[in-house]
Motif scaffolding. Structure first.
Motif, short mmCIF file in Angstrom:
data_model
loop_
_atom_site.label_atom_id
_atom_site.label_comp_id
_atom_site.label_asym_id
_atom_site.label_seq_id
_atom_site.Cartn_x
_atom_site.Cartn_y
_atom_site.Cartn_z
N LEU A 1 -8.84 1.81 6.78
CA LEU A 1 -7.74 2.77 6.20
C LEU A 1 -7.43 3.56 7.35
O LEU A 1 -8.35 4.31 7.96
N ASP B 1 -4.07 7.64 5.09
CA ASP B 1 -4.62 6.81 3.81
C ASP B 1 -5.76 7.44 3.23
O ASP B 1 -6.14 7.52 2.10
N CYS C 1 -6.88 3.53 -3.84
CA CYS C 1 -7.61 3.53 -2.48
C CYS C 1 -7.64 2.15 -2.13
O CYS C 1 -7.10 2.01 -0.95
N PRO D 1 0.84 -1.15 0.13
CA PRO D 1 0.07 0.03 -0.16
C PRO D 1 0.91 1.35 0.00
O PRO D 1 0.79 2.37 -0.59
N GLN D 2 1.67 1.21 0.76
CA GLN D 2 2.65 2.49 0.80
C GLN D 2 3.52 2.95 -0.33
O GLN D 2 4.09 4.03 -0.65
N ARG E 1 -4.28 0.38 -0.81
CA ARG E 1 -3.74 0.97 0.17
C ARG E 1 -4.18 0.09 1.50
O ARG E 1 -3.59 0.03 2.52
N ALA F 1 -5.00 10.57 1.62
CA ALA F 1 -4.27 10.18 0.30
C ALA F 1 -5.67 9.80 -0.70
O ALA F 1 -5.60 10.09 -1.85
N CYS F 2 -6.62 9.05 -0.23
CA CYS F 2 -7.77 8.62 -1.17
C CYS F 2 -8.37 9.83 -1.43
O CYS F 2 -9.11 9.91 -2.76
#
Length: 328
Positions: free
Chosen positions: A215, A219, A265, A27-28, A268, A222-223
């Motif tokens: 999440l 995250d 997404c 994910p990262q 992640r 980020a999404c």
């Protein structure tokens, strides 16, 4: 209920993902444009003259014929497109397969709300969404929300990433972009000709929402950033978002699909990559089953399942089918 339906539509987009056909990164390390060599079968169509209409492939095995229409949702409501090859195939077909659909029953809806939105809502005692966002994301979110002619109320209690995808659905609706097309158009064509329509499979919405609900806050942000970027892309390509697909311009469509916000997404979260890979495998399995029956079948498959290496068409060829682009 409207929000749950919006999340269902986003889940369908997340499961139509280029990265589903390959080993996904941790994910990262999810990138804006995941590296993928592309499908060898799809590439063959890129180097020959494109027949008129959207990309269409003919898959043959043991006397059975399967016409695969590559779809690219969302598309403008008013998009006019025609495919003489698809029309001729519809005259011969006895079955039309459409993409997998989410299973959302009364019990699932009840559980969704009784459990606080499957972990997708913020605590009712916390700040409102827009109060929690960093200034840059807040400014972009408010700008796009206002363009979609929405108040802050529908999004205030959702986690950032989830709010971004609900806004994406709302924005597209306001902009006249349909997440149901081109499937709804093909379904009408089939109905007019008396051809049976069937979903390839069903998937449970709960596991997808559960994965996204876990999440972390970074995250989630980020999404949200990815969702806003995709909305901004849609807004800036209003005149070409459908014509690229309608003209069979796979190179342009691939550039758009390589940046799927919903897919990144999901990747992640732990278990997200497995859900994506499961969907592409199920789609390939459904088409292999269609090739085991005599006659002609039409299948509508998201181009995101077809464009990557080891996508649906590659898997059908590996299973012994012959894949070509039918002549105009």
């Amino acid at each position: 209920m409207r929000s749950l339906l919006a999340l269902s539509a986003v889940a369908a987009l997340a499961l139509a993902s280029p990265a589903a056909a390959q080993t996904s990164p941790p994910p990262q390390t999810v990138e804006l444009t995941p590296a993928d060599p592309g499908s060898a079968v799809v590439s063959e169509l890129l180097v020959i003259a494109r027949p008129p209409g959207p990309a269409l492939w003919l898959v043959e095995k043991g006397g059975a014929k399967l016409y695969v229409l590559g779809s690219a949702p969302p598309l403008p409501h008013q998009l006019k497109w025609d495919s003489p090859r698809l029309n001729r195939a519809m005259d011969q077909a006895s079955l039309v397969l459409v993409p997998p659909e989410a299973s959302v029953g009364p019990l699932q809806v009840t559980k969704f709300f009784l459990t606080g939105g499957a972990g997708l809502r913020q605590s009712m005692f916390g700040k409102r969404l827009e109060e929690r966002l960093p200034p840059d994301l807040r400014g972009r979110f408010v700008n796009l929300r206002e363009q979609a002619q929405r108040t802050a109320v529908p999004y205030k209690d959702w986690k950032p990433g989830v709010a971004g995808f609900i806004l994406m659905s709302d924005f597209r609706q306001a902009a006249g972009i349909s997440e149901a097309k081109p499937v709804s158009t093909v379904e009408r064509m089939a109905k007019a000709k008396g051809v049976k329509v069937k979903a390839m499979s069903q998937y449970r919405l709960g596991p997808i929402l559960g994965v996204v609900g876990k999440l972390s806050e970074p995250d989630q942000l980020a999404c949200l950033n990815d969702a806003l970027t995709e909305i901004e892309y849609d807004a800036g390509h209003a005149t070409t978002i459908g014509t690229d697909w309608a003209d069979g311009d796979l190179a342009s469509v691939r550039a758009r699909y390589s940046a799927s916000a919903a897919q990144r997404c999901l990747l992640r979260a732990p278990g997200g990559a497995a859900l994506l890979d499961q969907q592409i495998a199920q789609s390939a399995s459904a088409l292999n089953e269609a090739l085991a029956r005599p006659g002609v079948t039409i299948a509508v498959v998201d181009l995101a399942f077809l464009l990557p290496a080891n996508g649906v068409l590659d898997r059908l060829r590996a299973a012994g089918a012959t894949v070509t682009s039918p002549a105009s």
